[in-house]
Design a protein around this motif. Structure first.
Motif, mmCIF file in Angstrom:
data_model
loop_
_atom_site.group_PDB
_atom_site.id
_atom_site.type_symbol
_atom_site.label_atom_id
_atom_site.label_comp_id
_atom_site.label_asym_id
_atom_site.label_seq_id
_atom_site.Cartn_x
_atom_site.Cartn_y
_atom_site.Cartn_z
ATOM 1 N N PHE A 143 20.147 -18.906 1.642
ATOM 2 C CA PHE A 143 19.266 -18.102 0.792
ATOM 3 C C PHE A 143 17.801 -18.396 1.115
ATOM 4 O O PHE A 143 16.974 -17.486 1.179
ATOM 5 C CB PHE A 143 19.554 -18.389 -0.684
ATOM 6 N N MET A 146 16.965 -16.607 4.336
ATOM 7 C CA MET A 146 16.792 -15.173 4.143
ATOM 8 C C MET A 146 15.463 -14.861 3.443
ATOM 9 O O MET A 146 14.791 -13.873 3.767
ATOM 10 C CB MET A 146 17.953 -14.605 3.309
ATOM 11 N N LEU A 152 15.719 -10.519 1.998
ATOM 12 C CA LEU A 152 16.458 -10.343 0.743
ATOM 13 C C LEU A 152 16.551 -8.864 0.389
ATOM 14 O O LEU A 152 15.613 -8.092 0.599
ATOM 15 C CB LEU A 152 15.774 -11.117 -0.379
ATOM 16 N N ALA A 157 20.689 -9.153 5.677
ATOM 17 C CA ALA A 157 20.903 -10.414 4.949
ATOM 18 C C ALA A 157 22.376 -10.617 4.634
ATOM 19 O O ALA A 157 22.857 -11.754 4.553
ATOM 20 C CB ALA A 157 20.080 -10.415 3.655
ATOM 21 N N TRP A 227 28.151 -13.924 -1.643
ATOM 22 C CA TRP A 227 26.932 -13.797 -0.858
ATOM 23 C C TRP A 227 26.188 -12.487 -1.126
ATOM 24 O O TRP A 227 24.955 -12.501 -1.330
ATOM 25 C CB TRP A 227 27.244 -13.977 0.628
ATOM 26 N N VAL A 231 22.108 -12.129 -2.488
ATOM 27 C CA VAL A 231 20.987 -11.590 -1.705
ATOM 28 C C VAL A 231 20.637 -10.141 -2.043
ATOM 29 O O VAL A 231 19.558 -9.671 -1.664
ATOM 30 C CB VAL A 231 21.279 -11.705 -0.195
#
Length: 291
Positions: A143, A146, A152, A157, A227, A231
Motif C-alpha cells: 500500500f 502504491m 491508488l 494498483a 487488495w 487500493v
C-alpha cells in the motif's frame, strides 16, 4: 485331470467377482451422486434466491421455485453500486491480469526450466517462499508503494503487485522442464532466435498448462477481495467482490440484490472453466511424470 478342474474353478472365480464388481460400481455411483448433489444444490438455491425478495428468502420453508423479482433485484443493484460498471471493471481487470501475469509466469518458468545461470536454484527457492508467506504480511508495504507511485484507485494498483505469482511460475517451470532439451537444440541449430524458439517450439506443446494457468489466474483475480478493497476508493472503481460486500449493512441488507449479484458473479467463472476444462486436468498434471 488338471484341465477338467481348471475350467470350473475359473468360472466360479469369475462369478464370485461379478457381484463384488457390481457392488463397487453401485457404491461408487452413489458416492458420486451425493457429491454432485452437495455441489449443485447450493448453486441451485442461489439462482432461485436471486429471483426473490429478502422477505421471501427467509420464509419457512424457503422457496424452491423461481420467483418474479429478478429484474427488481438487478435494478436495485444498478442503483446501489452501479452494477454494470462494476462488472465491466472486474472483467477488464481479470482479463488484463490473466494476460500479463500469464506472460510473466510463462517466461519466468521457461527461464528457470531451460536456462542455466548462477544463482538459479537460490532465486527459484526465494520465489517459492512466496507460497508460504501470507498475503496479509505484504499489505502495508505494498500500500505504501502504491501511494508513493500515486497509483491508488487505479487498475494498475490492482494488477501489478501479483504479476509474478509464485504458483504460476512453479506450474510453468514444472511443465516446461518436461520438454526435451534436444528439441530446443535442434531449433537453435536451424537458426531460430530465442523468441521465435519460445513462440513456435516451446508454447504449442504447453497449451494444456497454459489453459490451467489461465483458469487459475482469472479466478484468482476475479475473486480477490482484500487488495482491491484497500487500493480502490470510489464506488465506480470497485470490483465485484468489493461492491457486493458494500451491500451488507449493519442493520439492513438487501439479500435479494446481494444474492442476485453473487449469482451473476459466478457466470464468468463457470464460462471460463467450461471453456478450458478439457485442458485443465492435463495441464495441472503436465510435468508430474518425467521420462
Amino acid at each position: 485331470m488338471t484341465t477338467s478342474t481348471t475350467g470350473p474353478t475359473r468360472t466360479r472365480a469369475r462369478s464370485a467377482r461379478r457381484p463384488r464388481t457390481r457392488g463397487n460400481s453401485i457404491l461408487l455411483t452413489s458416492g458420486l451422486a451425493i457429491a454432485l448433489a452437495a455441489v449443485l444444490v447450493p448453486f441451485y438455491w442461489l439462482v432461485i434466491a436471486s429471483t426473490h425478495t429478502s422477505q421471501e428468502i427467509f420464509d419457512s420453508p424457503p422457496p424452491l421455485l423461481p420467483g418474479g423479482h429478478l429484474m427488481d433485484n438487478i435494478s436495485a443493484l444498478q442503483e446501489t453500486v452501479s452494477f454494470g460498471r462494476v462488472v465491466l471493471n472486474s472483467l477488464l481487470i481479470a482479463v488484463l491480469y490473466t494476460v500479463c501475469a500469464g506472460a510473466v509466469c510463462t517466461l519466468a518458468g521457461y527461464a528457470f526450466a531451460k536456462y542455466r545461470f548462477k544463482g538459479r536454484e537460490a532465486l527459484f527457492g526465494l520465489i517459492m517462499l512466496g507460497l508460504v508467506i501470507p498475503n496479509q504480511v505484504t499489505l502495508v508495504p505494498l500500500f505504501k508503494l502504491m501511494a508513493d507511485l500515486e497509483w491508488l484507485n487505479t487498475y494498475q494498483a490492482v494488477i501489478m503487485p501479483n504479476l509474478a505469482l509464485p504458483f504460476g511460475i512453479f506450474l510453468m517451470r514444472q511443465s516446461m522442464d518436461a520438454l526435451p532439451d534436444e528439441l530446443l537444440d535442434s531449433g537453435r541449430m536451424d537458426g531460430c532466435g530465442e523468441f521465435r524458439l519460445f513462440a513456435q517450439i516451446v508454447l504449442p506443446p504447453m497449451k494444456p498448462a497454459l489453459a490451467a494457468l489461465g483458469i487459475f489466474l482469472f479466478l484468482y483475480q476475479w475473486n480477490d477481495f482484500i487488495w482491491p478493497l484497500i487500493v480502490l476508493r470510489d464506488n465506480v472503481s470497485f470490483t465485484l467482490p468489493v461492491a457486493l460486500a458494500s451491500l451488507q449493512g449493519v442493520d439492513d441488507t438487501d439479500y435479494g440484490a446481494l444474492l442476485t449479484g453473487t449469482a451473476i458473479a459466478a457466470i464468468p467463472m463457470a464460462v471460463v472453466f467450461l471453456a478450458l476444462q478439457r485442458h485443465f486436468v492435463s495441464g495441472l498434471l503436465a510435468g508430474a511424470v518425467k521420462e
